[in-house]
Write a protein that holds these residues in place. Structure first.
Motif, PDB file in Angstrom:
ATOM      1  N   PRO A 116     -12.637 -97.575  36.119  1.00 24.78           N
ATOM      2  CA  PRO A 116     -13.919 -97.542  35.214  1.00 24.78           C
ATOM      3  C   PRO A 116     -15.222 -96.442  35.888  1.00 24.78           C
ATOM      4  N   LEU A 117     -14.718 -96.263  37.350  1.00 21.11           N
ATOM      5  CA  LEU A 117     -16.044 -95.787  38.327  1.00 21.11           C
ATOM      6  C   LEU A 117     -15.034 -94.045  38.999  1.00 21.11           C
TER       7      LEU A 117
ATOM      8  N   SER B  83     -15.365 -91.437  35.237  1.00 23.01           N
ATOM      9  CA  SER B  83     -16.745 -90.621  34.476  1.00 23.01           C
ATOM     10  C   SER B  83     -16.879 -89.127  35.164  1.00 23.01           C
TER      11      SER B  83
ATOM     12  N   LEU C  53     -23.387 -89.424  32.558  1.00 27.25           N
ATOM     13  CA  LEU C  53     -22.468 -90.127  33.713  1.00 27.25           C
ATOM     14  C   LEU C  53     -22.248 -90.181  34.756  1.00 27.25           C
ATOM     15  N   ASP C  54     -23.197 -89.858  35.918  1.00 32.20           N
ATOM     16  CA  ASP C  54     -23.742 -90.051  37.209  1.00 32.20           C
ATOM     17  C   ASP C  54     -23.610 -91.650  37.273  1.00 32.20           C
ATOM     18  N   PRO C  55     -22.748 -92.428  38.411  1.00 28.85           N
ATOM     19  CA  PRO C  55     -23.670 -93.888  38.229  1.00 28.85           C
ATOM     20  C   PRO C  55     -24.813 -93.516  38.679  1.00 28.85           C
TER      21      PRO C  55
ATOM     22  N   GLY D 153     -27.718 -93.563  36.830  1.00 34.19           N
ATOM     23  CA  GLY D 153     -28.763 -95.060  36.402  1.00 34.19           C
ATOM     24  C   GLY D 153     -28.830 -95.544  36.762  1.00 34.19           C
ATOM     25  N   GLU D 154     -29.295 -95.437  38.158  1.00 36.67           N
ATOM     26  CA  GLU D 154     -30.060 -96.357  39.006  1.00 36.67           C
ATOM     27  C   GLU D 154     -31.189 -95.981  38.450  1.00 36.67           C
TER      28      GLU D 154
END
Lengths: 303, 246, 286
Positions: A216-217, A220, A297-299, A302-303
């Motif tokens: 999942p990581l 993206s 999509l960059d995780p 989202g922070e």
């Protein structure tokens, strides 16, 4: 929840009430980020339009793309009944373009399915397992990377025989190594993180960790990379078509259309230019969308 | 019988010339129900001991045993039902794409529990989070809330020994107080045994019964918390550490 | 009394977001003389933002607003970006939490210090080298020649932080802003770094803004303390009287610390009162 809660509030909530709600909410927030990026929306718009054109090709095309009209060869742009003129066999270029979107989408979809999945498999296994497996898989990757892409694809097609399916296969086979590299690099950083240690402490095996925690990581960044590579894939397919190794005549594939038009490029420039513009537009659309998706999509974003 | 016995433990990283000995000949025992602290400065090897016990540091020698049972190099699944760990940084120990529900549900599934839904609900209540946090993602949680999720995950298999690797060093003091209280309550309610690593003497003084002081991979002194409170150190390094912390 | 170096009045830092505007710092006012001023608070209290806002280091889309931010009577807000660059470094320096991220990994420490020195002073390489050695000696580095030749990754955390402080001191700034300078360090090293900073402040007559989450450390080390909560200053007090602080938030923070000399079964938990974040900021001006 209260009756007055609007749909927007429900979607933007920080306290989702079910699994589905959480997923939809996360998706909606990503959509909002993408929507605020005008260029990405233009790219998405072009691609959606292209999907529509491909689906409704028989309704939109004014002529049959294969019907020849030798009395009306090489008609210029804007001639009555033929907006983009006709080609050397008197076929309507607009109709051929419209049907050509189907072929382009077909190629793009197939390559986008094969190459990243192969790359993801090879890269994550190689990165997570390490040791000999890593060494062997990565050397194979290096061998593929060492060849110029189009030349390797040419060799494949020459061996397998010309045709659209073989062209797709050849492009996919040459496109996966960069994805393997990316997923391996990501896997190496993810592998040593605390959340992977934590799931190991629950007794999870390598298969579960790779598929449920690492994929999942990686996906993206692969999606972003694929959209950015799409332009290259379309061009490679067009290039094979141009060289006569991809789609075969009379198929209205865009690269093959340029190849045909090449002969008249000095006197009848539009025959090659119009499909060229189509390739350019679609490639640009994929690039724009890819840039926008990278932000969504960059995780870390989202922070 | 001791809950945990560590005898002559050596841990190293790398091979040949690059070999670094992180822990040298560490020996201590933790009784059932006890709370034992490991203190020392960064690089003293205190966290490495925890990683060796759980199998996250693969290169070690010596004897480790849980309730008299010697731990083999390849740990069986039943080991993880007995021993669990809470990591230092709650921002790094939760998968960024998994919701709280997924994290706890998967853990319970891996340990073969059937009534997963009820257990997730119960675990969230036990760590003081409650239902409204169940479907949130880590980026929607504060540091303290994340650490509570991490504690819930460690409690899911109902372990007897909990390894705590600086569980509050990344948190604000007011949140630290909440987490330490939660750990105190859980220990009382479930009869847990703690092995806690910290660089903060006052935290160890609050949480533990006994402690070992570590310096560059070696345990220099094992003392009771009563001795810590009196600043009653035998080893000069311990004395130095006490003075610096004052 | 002491003369004022920095005068901040009604400082706001705002971040527009999807849910409206988020105020990270809300109406903070204080003055800084030749003293050690502590700013304490928990994460998200706006303490770091306050330090960065003074140097205009808030990244977009953040907005900094203030009635004035005066350095020696001149409002920093009227300065252009180019003039601000001269202020940063020359007159106000900043030390960050982790020295690893502030040093260039592929240059030797010596080259970095010399470059920084020659950026501010038109001197020959030889002079800059001598001056750099002097600087490293000033931060109690015992073998400065060896350190000059080393690369950042060869340094320990404490050493790295000393080098950072040495670099920040080269232009002889009037004010040093230290944002959690010792949080990444072990207690014994922490003490040494603090002693160095203390000595420099006293000898050079600098103003120091010391940003930290550690109440005991600030009480020990600073002269005056601003306690921040939710972007506001809730209390201002002399550092040695911090343990007699009045505001319930400060009291709650102090009580929530475990203590070796007063063991208890459970720690006191801070009960947050929404009124704290509503009440206007207390002014830290003298």
């Amino acid at each position: 929840m209260s009756e007055t809660q609007t749909l927007r509030q429900w979607l933007l909530t920080e306290t989702p009430t079910s699994r589905r709600h959480a997923k939809i909410s996360a998706f909606y927030k990503g959509w909002l980020t993408l929507r605020s990026n005008t260029m990405a929306m233009i790219g998405l718009g072009i691609l959606v339009a292209m999907l529509f054109v491909a689906a409704a090709a028989p309704l939109l095309a004014p002529y049959d793309p294969f019907v020849q009209d030798l009395g009306n060869r090489l008609a210029p742009l804007g001639v009555e009944g033929h907006v983009f003129g006709t080609d050397s066999l008197g076929r309507d270029i607009l109709s051929r373009l419209i049907y050509g979107t189907r072929i382009t989408l077909y190629i793009v979809a197939l390559v986008a399915l094969i190459a990243p999945i192969v790359g993801l498999l090879v890269g994550t296994v190689s990165g997570y397992v390490g040791g000999w497996t890593d060494a062997i898989l990565m050397r194979i990757t290096d061998i593929f990377l060492a060849f110029p892409r189009l030349v390797l694809a040419l060799a494949f097609v020459a061996a397998l025989g010309a045709g659209i399916e073989n062209a797709v296969l050849a492009i996919s086979l040459t496109a996966w190594p960069p994805y393997a590299r990316i997923s391996r690099a990501e896997t190496l950083t993810i592998r040593s993180s605390d959340y992977i240690s934590a799931i190991k402490l629950q007794g999870a095996g390598a298969l579960r960790i790779i598929t449920k925690h690492i994929w999942p990581l990686c996906i993206s960044s692969l999606i972003v990379r694929v959209t950015l590579d799409m332009a290259g894939i379309i061009l490679a397919a067009a290039g094979l078509g141009f060289l006569g190794l991809g789609a075969q005549p009379p198929s209205p594939e865009w690269g093959a259309m340029i190849s045909e038009g090449r002969r008249f490029i000095l006197d009848h420039w539009w025959v090659a230019t119009v499909p060229g513009l189509a390739i350019f537009t679609v490639s640009l659309a994929f690039n724009l969308l890819g840039d926008g998706l990278r932000d969504v999509l960059d995780p870390k974003a989202g922070e | 019988m001791s809950m945990l016995e560590v005898d002559g433990l050596n841990v190293w990283f790398g091979k040949h010339q690059q070999r670094v000995d992180a822990v040298k000949n560490a020996t201590f025992a933790v009784a059932r129900g006890e709370s034992f602290g490991l203190v020392g400065e960064s690089g003293s090897g205190k966290s490495t001991i925890l990683r060796a016990i759980t199998g996250l540091a693969p290169d070690w020698s010596g004897t480790l045993s849980i309730e008299g049972q010697t731990i083999s190099k390849r740990r069986p699944k039943s080991f993880y039902k007995q021993v669990q760990m809470v990591f230092q940084d709650p921002y790094a120990s939760l998968h960024p794409r998994h919701s709280v529900d997924q994290v706890l549900g998967e853990t319970l599934h891996l340990h073969g529990f059937q009534d997963i839904d009820n257990r997730v609900v119960k675990l969230l209540d036990d760590v003081g989070l409650g239902q409204k946090f169940r479907f949130r993602y880590p980026h929607q949680l504060s540091g303290g809330q994340r650490q509570r999720v991490a504690i819930a995950r460690a409690l899911a298999p109902e372990p007897e020994l909990l390894l705590l690797d600086e569980p509050t060093s990344a948190l604000d003091v007011s949140v630290q107080a909440e987490i330490l209280n939660l750990l105190t309550d859980l220990r009382a309610a479930r009869g847990l045994t703690y092995l806690m690593v910290s660089h903060d003497l006052s935290v160890v003084g609050h949480m533990c019964d006994r402690l070992a002081v570590m310096k560059s991979g070696e345990i220099v002194e094992i003392m009771s918390v009563a001795a810590l409170r009196k600043m009653d150190a035998r080893h000069p390094y311990t004395q130095q550490l006490f003075e610096a912390s004052l | 009394m002491m003369n004022t170096l920095l005068d901040v009045e009604n400082l706001w830092v705002k971040f527009p977001s999807r849910h409206g505007i988020f105020d990270a710092v809300r109406g903070v006012s204080f003055t800084l003389g030749r003293e050690r001023l502590g700013i304490v608070g928990e994460s998200g209290s706006g303490k770091s933002m306050t330090g960065r806002a003074i140097l205009r280091l808030i990244r977009k889309p953040g907005i900094v607003e203030a009635d004035h931010i005066k350095l020696d009577g001149i409002d920093l807000q009227t300065k252009s970006e180019k003039e601000m660059r001269a202020v940063r470094g020359q007159r106000i320096s900043m030390v960050m939490q982790d020295p690893k991220f502030s040093l260039n990994p592929v240059m030797t420490i010596g080259d970095q210090i010399i470059e920084a020195y020659r950026l501010h002073n038109a001197v020959s390489k030889g002079d800059a080298y001598r001056k750099s050695i002097e600087m490293l000696e000033a931060v109690s580095i015992s073998s400065p020649e060896r350190v000059m030749r080393a690369y950042p990754h060869e340094m320990s955390g404490g050493m790295g932080q000393r080098i950072m402080i040495a670099m920040m001191l080269i232009p002889n700034p009037e004010i040093l802003i230290a944002d959690e300078p010792t949080s990444a360090l072990d207690v014994s090293v922490q003490r040494q770094v603090l002693d160095i900073m203390d000595k420099l402040v006293k000898e050079r007559g600098m103003g120091l803004i010391f940003i930290s989450h550690d109440l005991n450390l600030v009480a020990d080390f600073c002269d005056r303390v601003l306690i921040m909560y939710a972007g506001r200053v809730v209390e201002v007090c002399d550092a040695d009287k911090l343990h007699d602080a009045q505001h319930p938030y400060t009291r709650g923070l102090l009580n929530s610390l475990p203590r070796l000399d007063a063991p208890s079964k459970r720690l006191e938990v801070l009960q947050r009162d929404p009124e704290w974040s509503e009440a206007p900021s207390v002014s830290g001006r003298i």
